[in-house]
Design an enzyme around this catalytic site. Sequence first.
Site, PDB file in Angstrom:
ATOM      1  N   TYR A 245       0.851  -1.191   0.000  1.00 49.33           N
ATOM      2  CA  TYR A 245       0.000   0.000   0.000  1.00 49.33           C
ATOM      3  C   TYR A 245       0.885   1.238   0.000  1.00 49.33           C
ATOM      4  O   TYR A 245       2.010   1.216   0.487  1.00 49.33           O
ATOM      5  CB  TYR A 245      -1.038   0.007   1.113  1.00 49.33           C
ATOM      6  CG  TYR A 245      -0.579  -0.181   2.533  1.00 49.33           C
ATOM      7  CD1 TYR A 245       0.127   0.800   3.211  1.00 49.33           C
ATOM      8  CD2 TYR A 245      -0.922  -1.334   3.238  1.00 49.33           C
ATOM      9  CE1 TYR A 245       0.505   0.652   4.533  1.00 49.33           C
ATOM     10  CE2 TYR A 245      -0.549  -1.506   4.567  1.00 49.33           C
ATOM     11  CZ  TYR A 245       0.159  -0.510   5.205  1.00 49.33           C
ATOM     12  OH  TYR A 245       0.531  -0.667   6.518  1.00 49.33           O
ATOM     13  N   CYS A 246       0.391   2.304  -0.590  1.00 49.71           N
ATOM     14  CA  CYS A 246       1.140   3.549  -0.774  1.00 49.71           C
ATOM     15  C   CYS A 246       2.518   3.278  -1.385  1.00 49.71           C
ATOM     16  O   CYS A 246       3.551   3.658  -0.818  1.00 49.71           O
ATOM     17  CB  CYS A 246       1.280   4.298   0.556  1.00 49.71           C
ATOM     18  SG  CYS A 246       1.781   6.040   0.369  1.00 49.71           S
ATOM     19  N   PRO A 247       2.564   2.613  -2.552  1.00 41.35           N
ATOM     20  CA  PRO A 247       3.861   2.277  -3.149  1.00 41.35           C
ATOM     21  C   PRO A 247       4.585   3.517  -3.663  1.00 41.35           C
ATOM     22  O   PRO A 247       3.967   4.493  -4.073  1.00 41.35           O
ATOM     23  CB  PRO A 247       3.473   1.354  -4.310  1.00 41.35           C
ATOM     24  CG  PRO A 247       2.087   1.788  -4.682  1.00 41.35           C
ATOM     25  CD  PRO A 247       1.436   2.196  -3.394  1.00 41.35           C
TER      26      PRO A 247
END
Length: 284
Positions: free
Chosen positions: A151-153
């Site tokens: 997540y949130c790469p």
Amino acid sequence: MKNWKEIISHSTFRYMDHSNEKTFYKKPYTALTSFAVDDALAMSVSNGESPPAIRLWVHPPTIVLGIPDARLPYLEEGVHYLTGQAYHVVVRNSGGLAVALDQGVLNLSLVIPGVKHLSIQDCYDAMVSFVQYMLRDLTDAIEAYEIVGSYCPGDYDLSIGGRKFAGISQRRVKDGAAVQIYLDVEGNSKKRASVIRHFYDLSKKNEATKFDYPTVEPEVMASLSELLGVQLTVDEMKQRVHATLDDFSEEIVETDFTDAEIAVFDKRYALMVKRNEVIALMQE
């Protein structure tokens, strides 16, 4: 490009531990409050009214959405799911996408001046190196590159063996910057990732969107405790932050907000409340 030690090294550093706060200058202490605090600090550091600062913050279960997340087509359905899972939901004012916070996640804000002469990459690199230095006795395997499926790469995902434990964002105010990192220290990383995966499933469904939202794969996320095979705690990580700061400064001071900083904080808090009006209504 500046060496990270030049960016980190200052004669005086201001240390602010907000990891156990319940209120902050008459405001409830939520993640929304934290982003307003960092803005006020960045302004103060920019103006030379405060030395460079490091601030530690921890919040109860919270999903912090990025600005693009607020444009998801079925956002309300996703937010209802998160609140049903006992998460508070806020939209931040810095870059990136959804991240999960709870008592096992330590957030660290490095607030530095002179950023008009520093690239965004310089500031990110400084935070990466700070964390690598802080954990140097436990590992030399921390890398920074995008972990697909997290997540949130982003390019500055921090990982060990291809599994992510931290992500970095950056907020610039005038000539100051708050470089913010979440450190997944302990707890159930897969559960956090599964919650965000389900949030995207509900909020996007199969609809085509201009923005490319991640397909979260929980197995690529892990806590530092799991990755290192050592039971680290948030309190122990706080001690490591302080010890690292001690190595790169001559003096560490702990001072409350000045009246001027409180005034800026109040204004920035009001802006964060306005930014979050729609999300707040979804949680009622």
